[in-house]
Design a protein around this motif. Structure first.
Motif, short mmCIF file in Angstrom:
data_model
loop_
_atom_site.label_atom_id
_atom_site.label_comp_id
_atom_site.label_asym_id
_atom_site.label_seq_id
_atom_site.Cartn_x
_atom_site.Cartn_y
_atom_site.Cartn_z
N GLU A 134 -165.49 -15.35 -0.24
CA GLU A 134 -166.17 -15.18 -1.52
C GLU A 134 -167.63 -15.64 -1.41
OE1 GLU A 134 -163.90 -17.45 -4.27
OE2 GLU A 134 -162.14 -16.12 -4.19
N ARG A 135 -168.40 -15.24 -2.41
CA ARG A 135 -169.81 -15.64 -2.46
C ARG A 135 -169.92 -17.07 -3.00
NH1 ARG A 135 -173.61 -11.17 -5.12
NH2 ARG A 135 -175.14 -12.60 -4.22
N ASN A 136 -170.82 -17.84 -2.42
CA ASN A 136 -171.10 -19.19 -2.88
C ASN A 136 -172.50 -19.22 -3.47
OD1 ASN A 136 -168.75 -21.00 -1.68
ND2 ASN A 136 -169.31 -19.52 -0.10
N ARG A 137 -172.62 -19.77 -4.64
CA ARG A 137 -173.91 -19.74 -5.35
C ARG A 137 -174.84 -20.88 -4.96
NH1 ARG A 137 -169.99 -17.54 -8.28
NH2 ARG A 137 -170.43 -15.63 -9.47
N VAL A 138 -174.30 -21.94 -4.40
CA VAL A 138 -175.13 -23.07 -3.98
C VAL A 138 -174.73 -23.49 -2.57
CG1 VAL A 138 -175.49 -23.93 -6.33
CG2 VAL A 138 -173.52 -24.72 -5.04
#
Length: 348
Positions: free
Chosen positions: A61-65
């Motif tokens: 999944e994408r991680n925002r930080v």
């Protein structure tokens, strides 16, 4: 999935089927580079390497930080590089790393479809090219990771450099009076500010991550030195981006002040025009008053003269000797009385 063995002789591509045997070797460094973490790649991360399910999920999944987790025998790190999009949007290009005893696993996280495919593997390909050319020979996973992260930092530096050029260009347009449409220009100013703030945040969070990683006891002294150096470089990105952002804020405030002054001058000019029109209207009203007053004054004798000018047979004034002088006197008195009344009211 690309599996590479790095030893004293250089870097060699190996089939994925040999990965388990390569990890059991006591010599060499194994580098696994995963462009897209699909189901097969997730299986390898879980079954072959035995990584924590949460870390594997972070790769899918994408991680925002950015983030860092220290496990018993490896360290998991998530970083981001900036990529310019349309209308000032900044894409987050994610790079995940598992840094172990004799291996480095790099996973390129999901990216926006608008990002060109080669951007995601930009840093790892650059490091691979250096190794294949013989300019780089990492002796440990942390040295290889340091080379890749250094390439990522250079990407952030290039972004700040480009944004700095935008700031200078915007300042020249403001000081040169060539801003064009104020709404569009303000939008451009704030898009540039957004980009600087984004890279500033990337640098600040990454610096904090590597600052904490430098204190891990499981990392060798050489590895700690590289990690501390990386933390300093990320912090430099933060400081430079902060400086340019503050400089740009000054340009924004200058432009807003110029707009305020221009609006005030336009308002003052409009007020002066309204005042001029009011004065003209007042002068016109005064002239109309004078015309109306003289018309009323001259109307009275005209009325009397009109009555006396009627040729009726039965008019007592026709046989009265004082009729004509009294008519003239009445005209004079009426006109004088009206003149005094209008004079007193300021019409004359």
């Amino acid at each position: 999935m690309d599996v590479r063995l790095i030893d004293d002789e250089g870097v060699e591509e190996r089939p994925a089927e040999e990965l388990t045997a390569l990890l059991d070797r006591q010599d060499g460094l194994v580098w696994v580079d995963i462009a897209t973490c699909d189901d097969e790649a997730a299986r390898v991360l879980s079954e072959v390497f035995g990584f924590h399910p949460m870390a594997v999920k972070d790769c899918v999944e994408r991680n925002r930080v950015p983030k860092m987790h220290a496990y018993r025998d490896h360290v998991f790190v998530v970083l981001h590089a900036p990529e310019r999009g349309r209308r000032g949007h900044v894409h987050y290009v994610e790079l995940d790393q598992f840094i172990g005893r004799n291996y480095l696993v790099t996973v390129h996280g999901p990216v926006n479809p608008a990002v060109p495919p080669g951007i995601a593997v930009r840093e790892t390909r650059a490091v691979l090219a250096r190794m294949e050319a013989g300019r780089l020979r990492p002796a440990s996973p942390f040295e290889l990771s340091h080379a890749i992260v250094s390439a990522l930092i250079r990407t952030q530096e290039d972004y700040v450099e480009t944004a700095t050029g935008d700031v200078w260009r915007l300042e020249q347009r403001v000081t040169g009076g060539d801003a064009g449409d104020p709404e569009e220009f303000l939008d451009e100013l704030f898009r540039t500010r957004h980009g600087l703030l984004t890279v500033r945040t990337m640098g600040a969070l990454s610096s904090a991550i590597y600052g904490g990683m430098a204190g891990l006891a499981r990392i060798s002294p050489d590895g700690q030195r590289l990690v501390a150096e990386t933390a300093d470089r990320f912090d430099r990105i933060r400081r430079v981006a902060d400086g340019e952002r503050e400089y740009l804020q000054g340009v924004i405030e200058f432009f807003q002040t110029a707009l305020t002054i221009k609006a005030a001058l336009i308002g003052q000019s409009q007020n002066e025009e309204v005042k001029r029109l009011t004065e003209a209207s007042y002068a016109q009203n005064e002239e109309i008053k004078k015309i109306s007053a003289w018309a009323a004054i001259l109307f009275a004798p005209t009325l009397i003269g009109t009555v006396y000018g009627m040729n009726f047979a039965h008019m007592p004034e026709l046989g009265w000797a004082l009729g004509y002088p009294l008519a003239l006197l009445l005209m004079a008195l009426t006109s004088t009385a009206l003149y005094l009344v209008f004079k007193r009211r300021g019409w004359l």
